[in-house]
Enzyme design. Sequence first.
Site, PDB file in Angstrom:
ATOM      1  N   GLU A   1      -7.680  13.118  10.156  1.00 49.85           N
ATOM      2  CA  GLU A   1      -7.298  11.881   9.459  1.00 49.85           C
ATOM      3  C   GLU A   1      -7.987  10.636  10.003  1.00 49.85           C
ATOM      4  OE1 GLU A   1      -3.074  11.108   9.256  1.00 49.85           O
ATOM      5  OE2 GLU A   1      -3.363   9.111   8.430  1.00 49.85           O
TER       6      GLU A   1
ATOM      7  N   TYR B   1     -16.286  -6.298 -11.691  1.00 45.77           N
ATOM      8  CA  TYR B   1     -16.894  -7.632 -11.741  1.00 45.77           C
ATOM      9  C   TYR B   1     -17.513  -7.932 -13.092  1.00 45.77           C
ATOM     10  CZ  TYR B   1     -15.967  -8.590  -6.888  1.00 45.77           C
ATOM     11  OH  TYR B   1     -15.335  -8.859  -5.717  1.00 45.77           O
TER      12      TYR B   1
ATOM     13  N   ASP C   1      -1.996  12.430  11.640  1.00 45.56           N
ATOM     14  CA  ASP C   1      -0.875  11.799  12.341  1.00 45.56           C
ATOM     15  C   ASP C   1       0.399  12.504  11.906  1.00 45.56           C
ATOM     16  OD1 ASP C   1      -2.482   9.863  13.496  1.00 45.56           O
ATOM     17  OD2 ASP C   1      -2.039   8.327  11.969  1.00 45.56           O
TER      18      ASP C   1
END
Lengths: 689, 369
Positions: B199, B100, B251
């Site tokens: 995870e 920013y 996964d």
Amino acid sequence: MVVEMDKAQRIANKQKQISISEFFEKNKHFLGFDTHQRAIITAVKEAVDNSLDACEEARILPEIHVYIKRIEGGKLELITQDNGPGIPRDSIANVFGKFLLGSRFHAIRQTRGQQGIGITGVVMYSQLTTGSSTTVLSKIEAESTAVKVDLALDTKNNRALKSNEERIPIEEWFEESGMQTLHGLRIKTVMSAKYQRGRQSVHQYLRMTSIVNPHATIRLKVIGKEGETVDEGEWVRSTSKLPRPVVEIKPHPHGMQFGTLQRMLKNTKERTVKSFLRKEFEKVSPLVAKKILEHAELDEKRRPAGLPVESIQSLLAAFMEVKIQSPPVDCLSPIEDLLIKKGLEKAIDSRYAATVTRNPSVSQGNPFQVEVGLVFGGDLPSDGTVELLRFANRVPLMYQQGGCLLTKGVESIDWRRYGLEQPGGKGVPKGPAAILVHLASTNVQFTSEAKEAVSDNEEVFDELRRALFEVGRGLQSHRKRIGQREKSREKFDLINKILPEIASKSSSMLGREPPDLSPIITKIMNAVFCEEEVIWEARDKLAKCSIKIYNYTARARAYTIIAKWPESDSTSIVQNERGGRKEARGLWAWRLDAIDPGSMTSIDFAVSGLNKGDWKEAEVFYRGNGEVIGSEKIDETLLEEARKQERLQEVVDEFIVPDVSTSFHQKDGVPLDSNVVSSEIWEAGDKLF
Amino acid sequence: MKEKTRSKEDTIEALHAVAAEMHDRMMRGEPPRMTLPVRSKKNINFDERLNVYKYGKKKTIRDATSLGSAHQLLRALFVTEFMEEMIEGQKSSTLREMYYISEGWGYGKFGSQNESNNLAEDLEIVTGCLREDFKLRPEEDGARIIGNLTFEERNRRGEWMRINCRDDVGDSGYGVPYNVESEKLRLLGHDIDFMMAIETGGMFDRLVENGFDESARCGLIHLKGQPARSTRRIMKRINEEWGLPIVVFTDCDPWSFRIFASIAYGAIKTAHISEYLATPSAIYLGIDSDDIKAYDLPADELTSRDIEALKAEKSDPRFQNQEWTDQIDLMLELGEKAEQQSLAKYGLDFVTDTYLPEKLRQKLGIHIG
């Protein structure tokens, strides 16, 4: 349509009890009243086409207002208002009450009305679906008051019934018409119909109409039951040049069909076949007529009316065997490319517009002319398929896009090479563009009576493809210029803004002396750049062009710079301090002194006699050694060729005496056909490079 | 990374060397430039000594002959200036804040936060410093830990606080700070046999609720997808300092394979500091491709993106061993992937009662219960 009504008449004559309203009912699918959505479009179309035709004949710049209001019972109230010549009181019943029967039978010319049943159909539809009469308010210039009358149709006798006729004072006319005009026509009617938005809508019809009629101002307002605005549109005229008046011509033997010939033979006033041929056809001289009759083995003294079928057939065959001059083509009214550009700009916001009006040619005895326009960039959506705007004789075609010859022409081009997406190189392309196709002809052949799709014709197809190739090439070079311009702009940003900042930041951070940037710039750029800009100066009505040449190479460079500009009888180069000389028509050249490494030379000039938006980018060419990024090397052989043609044209021009039609334009205060001349030269220039 | 962190002066000097490379070139009349290692899978090599993947010798030159590269050079100078200010002013900022702040840098402005993150990494690589040296910190660290582990963390007031990750925390666990170096975090003690990295948040919460940390005597750490640097660093310290095995439970899809690779072998983006972040002995526990059949798990079809990712992994040097090649080929062959939570098909306790004990026995030889 004319033919169908003739058939209707014949049927009506045989069986007296079949009324014209029954005919209408049976055939409303090709009369355009088959669905409620389509009925309102057809009604608007008939009214607007009439207004445009009337204004054109009276040489008036048209202003047309269309109001539609939803009312109870699935009905719409339609009001159309124009500033046309109006209709004299005694003709109103005829115009609105009779179907177009035979009045234009033998005349061949390009009119909008060719394609519709006429305004009578609207009166009929209104009466059939709602039982209401149609109110007409007409003001002609010669009278001080307007006439107001309600019309109903006597369908048995094919005539109009007038009621509630009254005279309206001028103040009331001004108020009701909403226009300060001394002449005009207002039609108010109620019908079972449904207003829908989208690709097939009144809005789209008027938008397309405004594109091919850049001289017209058209306004639309659609109001819902609660008084809310459902839809609106405004297309203001972008030129005050009226279309060229169309000339009527007689049929040409090459376009003849059996039925038509049979009817002509029956109806003619001529006493012999020879005089029939000479008087009723274009380009049939006594010699040609003689040859035709020899081929047909017919005695030239035979009476036309009594010819047997076999003789008519041999006459038709003879038409094709005898060499006959092509029909005249001045009966066509093309929009002309500069005006197409204006029309497109009026309706579509884009970055780039290219237009081509091909020269007229002839197919089967019918003169025709193809025009194509292409707009690109700007606000046009880049994801969908390109919008295809089809027109026949300035009338928008909104249905049956797939089966139309004009669509097939567009689909047959491989647009990928011109920078549009097109899966497989076939079909309507995708991308931020719109393509306009206009076929002007004395006899547009449609696939069906609905007259929404042009039928196949090899000559028209080939002309169309040539025109599309031409606009495609224009688009391609525009995109190339844009690409080059972007690239050089990036480089300029790099050396003018970023590099100096890198130098100053690094030296101040390290507390070291700042480096000399010029050798670095030369290394980064290592090329000569050309930047060109055309801006419109409203105050002086000038298009100002600035060309800058930057030499970012290690040695001095000298060039001759040539700019393409819109040269015509009404334009001239002004504020051109560097002088230079004319290279060829539309091409001006400046010989520049050597430009030192790291320095810049600019050429500034302006063009007067143009309107805003006429000239948006200047093509720049160079002569000299080494590439100039942002400009193209001029092709000397093509240039020489152009000069030769020009000299030839000059000789031709000297012998041409202005004809009558030009005085028409002068009367309107428009320089005689100057746009046409310039656009042709312009076109010639395009072919050069 | 204590060993590696630099002093204020060293950091500034290293940053100035970047500016000096540009300035020197310009004084010779050449376009300024920056030299960087190629940061892609084509340029990571296995380092035999460190046992992790590091950048190879391929270099890329970013010089000011194209607009994009010139922008990068100017940005590097702006960032350098900004870092100097922070170092001098004893301030720090997040990567997002820097993004920013760049709004005010004119032509040095970043187009996206990804660009500013990448440039911070570029500067780490060319200077050999760490972003901590630059006083830049990541937006959020993410990881949570639950289990019988005890840390000591220095709080904002500079006091050392003792925290047990089972008794002193709520259900959300101990939040791992972005700085986990010994000046900020000490590893005090534990009573567990291994660490399990998970995870997804859903599975982490399931194991916590089922009390798996106690029943299996382990620490649970939630990765939150691709693990942040501090998450990988704390696992590395736990593994090195306490000698505890790290097992990874994810996964079954191509992206999970990449998560494991970044934990065990080093991530491509941070290959310059792989030796500080990677745990070479980490073990992939599951879900394996063959579990889909073996446990008859509900599976989803691979998307075209998944298939592309798998194909890319086949040419990734980190997956060039039999085990991974088999996994990838099997997944491509089956054309299916499965989520951790698909184990719930057999009830909420199946994962803790059956699946994990079986996998732990099979892969680590650990017997539970």
